[in-house]
Write a protein that holds these residues in place. Structure first.
Motif, short mmCIF file in Angstrom:
data_model
loop_
_atom_site.label_atom_id
_atom_site.label_comp_id
_atom_site.label_asym_id
_atom_site.label_seq_id
_atom_site.Cartn_x
_atom_site.Cartn_y
_atom_site.Cartn_z
N LEU A 133 -5.78 -20.39 -47.32
CA LEU A 133 -5.67 -18.95 -47.48
C LEU A 133 -5.49 -18.27 -46.13
O LEU A 133 -5.67 -18.90 -45.09
N VAL A 134 -5.18 -16.99 -46.15
CA VAL A 134 -4.97 -16.27 -44.90
C VAL A 134 -6.22 -16.27 -44.04
O VAL A 134 -6.14 -16.24 -42.81
N ASP A 135 -7.40 -16.34 -44.67
CA ASP A 135 -8.64 -16.31 -43.91
C ASP A 135 -9.36 -17.65 -43.91
O ASP A 135 -10.56 -17.71 -43.62
N ARG A 141 -7.72 -25.41 -40.78
CA ARG A 141 -6.30 -25.42 -40.44
C ARG A 141 -5.98 -26.51 -39.43
O ARG A 141 -4.97 -27.21 -39.56
N PHE A 164 1.47 -14.56 -47.07
CA PHE A 164 0.87 -14.17 -45.79
C PHE A 164 1.61 -14.84 -44.64
O PHE A 164 2.33 -15.83 -44.83
N THR A 165 1.44 -14.30 -43.45
CA THR A 165 1.82 -14.96 -42.21
C THR A 165 0.65 -14.81 -41.25
O THR A 165 0.00 -13.76 -41.23
N ARG A 166 0.39 -15.84 -40.48
CA ARG A 166 -0.63 -15.74 -39.44
C ARG A 166 -0.49 -16.89 -38.46
O ARG A 166 0.10 -17.93 -38.78
N ASN A 175 3.24 -18.27 -45.93
CA ASN A 175 3.24 -18.51 -47.37
C ASN A 175 4.09 -17.43 -48.01
O ASN A 175 3.78 -16.25 -47.88
N TYR A 240 -9.05 -15.10 -54.89
CA TYR A 240 -9.88 -15.53 -53.78
C TYR A 240 -11.21 -16.10 -54.27
O TYR A 240 -11.73 -17.06 -53.69
#
Length: 252
Positions: A133-135, A141, A164-166, A175, A240
């Motif tokens: 997920l983004v968080d 990761r 999302f992008t990060r 994603n 989530y």
């Protein structure tokens, strides 16, 4: 070096959604379309596969966990599929389509202008069901990308149906969201790569798409399924909460 890549993920056998996205000028004008898995598990699997295979070399394919599950069900390796529509989708596939899904790769690496070497996968490079997920914690990761070569500067994944992008672990993670089963807000979500990353959303005529899906599918609860998925009735908070309870599976 590829200049423009359209990334379509998690189509889930929804023909009106993928048709609408394929008609987008930036998709028709892209040098390559990459499908990051979960392509066929849905109400119109045969038609979706025929449409996309008809595009020939313009499409690069990656197998997702739901595609794998369809193959396993048809081959007698499992007797159930988590998504209730899965058995119906599996039974609807032709043998050549089952063989095609079985032979798909789980990842793809290619150079994209402005982004460098890009790795495409379904969930993470190490597991087609891992939740990212983004968080998600940076430690997760780093572990998920531990076996990815240093030349890879961007990772594109799907699976969670939320775009999302990060930056994470020294790489850009993207994603595109889901074409046929969006979480959080309606619309077919996708991404355009090169020379930057653009997260896109294509709006659908949901009532018309729902009626068409209901008419085409043999799944007994297809109208309810289409209403729930195309209207994104699974909110981001609910998604989530569900994903937050999941850990990395042991894998197939």
């Amino acid at each position: 070096m590829v200049k423009r890549v359209a990334v379509l993920s998690d189509i889930h056998g929804v023909l009106p959604a993928v048709e609408t996205v394929l008609a987008e000028p930036d998709v028709t004008g892209a040098d390559l379309i990459v499908l990051t898995g979960d392509i066929a598990c849905g109400p119109q699997p045969t038609a979706v596969l025929d449409l996309l295979r008809g595009l020939g070399d313009r499409v690069a394919w990656i197998r997702g966990n739901a595609d794998r599950e369809l193959v396993e069900y048809r081959r007698g390796l499992r007797d159930s599929i988590p998504d209730p529509i899965g058995p119906s989708a599996a039974r609807g596939l032709r043998e050549d389509q089952v063989d095609f899904l079985k032979g798909l790769p789980t990842s793809l690496t290619l150079p994209v202008e402005g982004l460098g070497t890009v790795l495409f996968c379904h969930a993470t490079p190490r597991d087609d069901e891992e939740v990212l997920l983004v968080d998600s914690p940076l430690e997760q990761r780093a572990q998920a990308f531990a076996d990815v070569g240093p030349e890879v500067t961007t990772v594109v994944c799907g699976h969670t149906h939320m775009p999302f992008t990060r930056l994470a672990a020294g790489r850009l993670v993207v994603n595109p969201g889901s074409i046929g089963m969006p979480y959080g807000r309606p619309g077919a979500h996708w991404a355009l790569l090169g020379p930057d990353v653009q997260l896109r959303r294509t709006l659908l005529d949901v009532p018309s798409a729902t009626a068409r899906i209901a008419a085409d599918s043999s799944f007994e609860q297809v109208a309810k399924w289409a209403d729930y998925c195309l209207n994104a009735r699974c909110t981001e908070d609910q998604a989530y909460e569900i994903f937050g309870r999941q850990t990395r599976p042991s894998g197939p």
